[in-house]
Design a protein around this motif. Structure first.
Motif, short mmCIF file in Angstrom:
data_model
loop_
_atom_site.label_atom_id
_atom_site.label_comp_id
_atom_site.label_asym_id
_atom_site.label_seq_id
_atom_site.Cartn_x
_atom_site.Cartn_y
_atom_site.Cartn_z
N ASN A 130 0.83 -1.20 0.00
CA ASN A 130 0.00 0.00 0.00
C ASN A 130 0.86 1.25 0.00
N GLY A 131 1.98 1.18 0.66
CA GLY A 131 2.85 2.33 0.75
C GLY A 131 3.76 2.17 1.94
N GLY A 132 4.37 3.24 2.36
CA GLY A 132 5.24 3.17 3.51
C GLY A 132 6.05 4.42 3.65
N MET A 133 6.83 4.47 4.71
CA MET A 133 7.72 5.60 4.94
C MET A 133 9.11 5.07 5.16
N ASN A 134 10.08 5.69 4.54
CA ASN A 134 11.46 5.33 4.79
C ASN A 134 12.33 6.55 4.58
N THR A 135 13.05 6.92 5.61
CA THR A 135 14.10 7.93 5.50
C THR A 135 15.34 7.40 6.21
N ASP A 136 16.48 7.78 5.71
CA ASP A 136 17.75 7.29 6.27
C ASP A 136 18.76 8.43 6.22
N TYR A 137 18.88 9.15 7.35
CA TYR A 137 19.79 10.30 7.45
C TYR A 137 21.08 9.86 8.13
N GLN A 138 22.18 9.86 7.38
CA GLN A 138 23.47 9.58 8.00
C GLN A 138 23.85 10.71 8.96
N VAL A 153 13.17 6.59 9.77
CA VAL A 153 12.08 5.66 10.09
C VAL A 153 11.94 4.67 8.95
N ASP A 154 11.34 3.53 9.27
CA ASP A 154 11.07 2.51 8.27
C ASP A 154 9.69 1.94 8.56
N LEU A 155 8.70 2.35 7.78
CA LEU A 155 7.33 1.83 7.90
C LEU A 155 6.99 1.07 6.64
N ILE A 156 6.60 -0.18 6.81
CA ILE A 156 6.23 -1.05 5.69
C ILE A 156 4.79 -1.49 5.87
N GLN A 157 4.01 -1.43 4.82
CA GLN A 157 2.64 -1.96 4.83
C GLN A 157 2.48 -2.92 3.67
N VAL A 158 2.12 -4.15 3.97
CA VAL A 158 1.83 -5.17 2.97
C VAL A 158 0.35 -5.54 3.07
N PHE A 159 -0.34 -5.55 1.94
CA PHE A 159 -1.76 -5.86 1.91
C PHE A 159 -1.99 -7.20 1.21
#
Length: 424
Positions: A130-138, A153-159
Motif C-alpha cells: 500500500n505504501g510506507g515511509m522510509n528515510t535514512d539520514y546519516q 524511520v522505516d514503515l512497511i505496509q503489505v496488503f
C-alpha cells in the motif's frame, strides 16, 4: 484448512525484509496498483486490467478473466531537508542541509490471481504494498538537540486482499474484498525526545528495533457499463484499526496506534475508438481520522506529550487525488499507455518539523507504460513514473522551545516496474 496467522505474518515479514517499501506518492499511499494501472497514473476504479484489480475495486475481479500476474517495481525517492533560522543558544543550532537518501532505492513486489468460478462468480487474490515511509539520514537532523547516530524511520505496509465478484448481468458487477494489512516499523536517532519531558512512555520512542502490527478491513466496489463505450466504477475501503506498536508507544499518538485511513473514489472509462481508451479517477484519502498521522506537532508543549492519546505527530490533512490515463492499442500485440495525476498537499507549512521523518510532499506524477503480448496467453508489461520535485517551505514550523526557525522539505522520485502475466 485453518489459518495459521503467526506463520502468515512471518512470511509477510520475510517478504518485507528483502523488499522494503519507501515513500509512496500520495501521502504514503501508492499512486496505483498493478503495472498496467501504474502506467496510466493509477486509474483503476472503472478500468480493471489485470489480477491486481481488487486492490482498487473488487468488482473488477469478475471482468479480467482467469489470469496470474507477477510484478516488481524499482523505486528511487530523493528526499532532503533544510533547517534555517534555528538558535539553541549555547547548544548551537540545527541549521543545515540533511540528505535522507542513505538508503537509495527499493524493490516492491506484487502478485495477483483471478479465476472465474462460474459464469457470474469470480475469485481473486491480490498481494501488494500500500505504501510506507522510509528515510535514512546519516547526518542526524536532530543531532543538535542531543540525538546520537543516524536518524530515520522505516514503515512497511503489505496488503493481502482476497475478493469475490458477482456479475449481476452483462453490464453490472459487484465485488467485496477483505483487506489484511501487515505493518512493520522502526525509528532511529530520536533519543533527544525519548525522555519524561517530551514522551508519555520514555524508552519507547527510538532505537527499539522493528515492531509489527496487523489488522483487517473491508473493500466494496461496483462497476457499471453505462453504454457500449462508457463504464463507471465506485469503490470504498474501510479504515483498518491495527494493533499498536508497543515498542514505540512513546512515539505515536494513542500509545503506539497507527491505523490505516478510510479511502474511496469514483472513476470513468471511455472507449473512444476501437484502439483508444481514456480513463479518469478521483480518490479521497481521509488521513485526518488517524491520530498518529493527523495530530499536530503544536500540541507537544501544551500538555500532550508524544505517545499520549492526543499526542503530536505528522499533522497530515485529508487529500483528494485526481488521475487521468490513456491506453492505445498500436498493434494487436502492443499497447501503449500514459497518464498524469495530481493531489492536494497533505502537509501544512507549520508541520514540517516532525515531517523531517516523513517528507511525503510530492503531488504530481507523469507516467508511461506498455504491454507486449507475444502470444495470446502471455503478456509483458512495463511502466515508468516520475513524481515531480516538490518543496514545502516551513512557516512557524519549529517551536520556540526548540529554538525556532524553519524546516523546508523537498522530495522527488522515479520508479520503473515490470510484470509478467499468464492468461489461464
Amino acid at each position: 484448512m485453518s489459518f495459521n496467522k503467526p506463520l502468515f505474518a512471518a512470511l509477510l515479514a520475510s517478504s518485507a525484509a528483502v523488499s522494503p517499501l519507501a515513500f509512496a506518492t500520495n501521502g504514503y499511499f501508492a499512486h496505483g496498483y498493478g503495472i498496467k494501472s501504474l502506467g496510466m497514473a493509477g486509474v483503476g476504479y472503472a478500468l480493471p486490467q489485470d489480477a491486481l484489480a481488487a486492490a482498487s475495486n473488487p468488482a473488477g475481479t469478475a471482468l479480467v478473466g482467469n489470469r496470474l500476474d507477477l510484478g516488481v517495481t524499482w523505486f528511487k525517492p530523493d528526499r532532503s531537508v533544510e533547517i534555517h533560522g534555528n538558535n539553541l543558544g549555547p547548544a548551537g543550532s540545527a541549521d543545515g542541509k540533511y540528505d535522507g537518501n542513505d538508503t537509495e532505492s527499493f524493490l516492491i513486489p506484487e502478485f495477483g490471481y483471478t479465476r472465474q468460478l462460474d459464469e457470474r462468480l469470480a475469485f481473486g487474490l491480490a498481494v501488494y504494498g500500500n505504501g510506507g515511509m522510509n528515510t535514512d539520514y546519516q547526518r542526524n537532523p536532530f543531532g543538535a538537540y542531543g540525538s546520537q547516530g543516524g536518524a530515520g524511520v522505516d514503515l512497511i505496509q503489505v496488503f493481502v486482499t482476497p475478493s469475490l465478484a458477482w456479475r449481476l448481468n452483462e453490464r453490472h458487477s459487484f465485488g467485496v474484498g477483505l483487506n489484511y494489512a501487515y505493518q512493520r516499523f522502526e525509528a532511529r536517532g530520536l533519543s533527544a525526545f525519548d525522555n519524561a519531558m517530551t514522551s508519555e512512555a520514555p524508552g519507547k520512542v527510538s532505537n527499539n528495533g522493528h515492531d509489527h502490527s496487523d489488522g483487517w478491513g473491508l473493500r466494496l466496489g461496483w462497476n457499471g457499463q453505462l453504454t457500449d463505450s462508457l463504464s463507471v466504477g465506485v469503490a470504498w475501503s474501510s479504515k483498518i484499526k491495527t494493533g499498536k506498536f508497543e515498542r514505540y508507544e512513546g512515539l505515536f499518538a494513542d500509545h503506539g496506534s497507527f491505523d490505516i485511513p478510510e479511502n474511496y473514489g469514483i472513476g470513468l472509462a471511455w472507449r473512444a475508438t476501437e484502439r483508444l481508451t481514456l480513463a479518469a479517477d478521483v480518490q479521497q484519502i481521509d488521513y485526518s481520522d488517524v491520530k498518529a498521522i493527523s495530530n499536530s506537532v503544536d500540541v507537544l508543549f501544551s500538555g500532550h506529550p508524544l505517545g499520549s492519546e492526543d499526542g503530536p505527530n505528522f499533522g497530515w490533512e485529508d487529500i483528494r487525488v485526481y488521475k487521468l490515463g490513456a491506453s492505445y492499442a498500436l498493434t494487436p500485440q502492443l499497447t501503449l499507455r500514459g497518464g498524469y495525476s495530481w493531489a492536494d498537499q497533505a502537509l501544512d507549512k507549520g508541520e514540517t518539523f516532525f515531517n523531517t521523518l516523513a517528507p511525503g510532499v510530492v503531488r504530481e506524477h507523469l507516467t508511461l507504460g506498455a504491454t507486449w503480448a507475444p502470444e495470446a496467453n502471455h503478456e509483458i508489461s512495463l511502466f515508468y513514473a516520475h513524481a515531480f520535485s516538490e518543496e514545502l517551505k516551513g512557516s512557524n514550523s519549529i517551536a520556540p522551545q526548540l529554538g525556532g526557525g524553519e524546516v523546508d522539505l523537498q522530495m522527488q522520485q522515479d520508479s520503473v516496474g515490470i510484470a509478467y502475466a499468464w492468461k489461464l
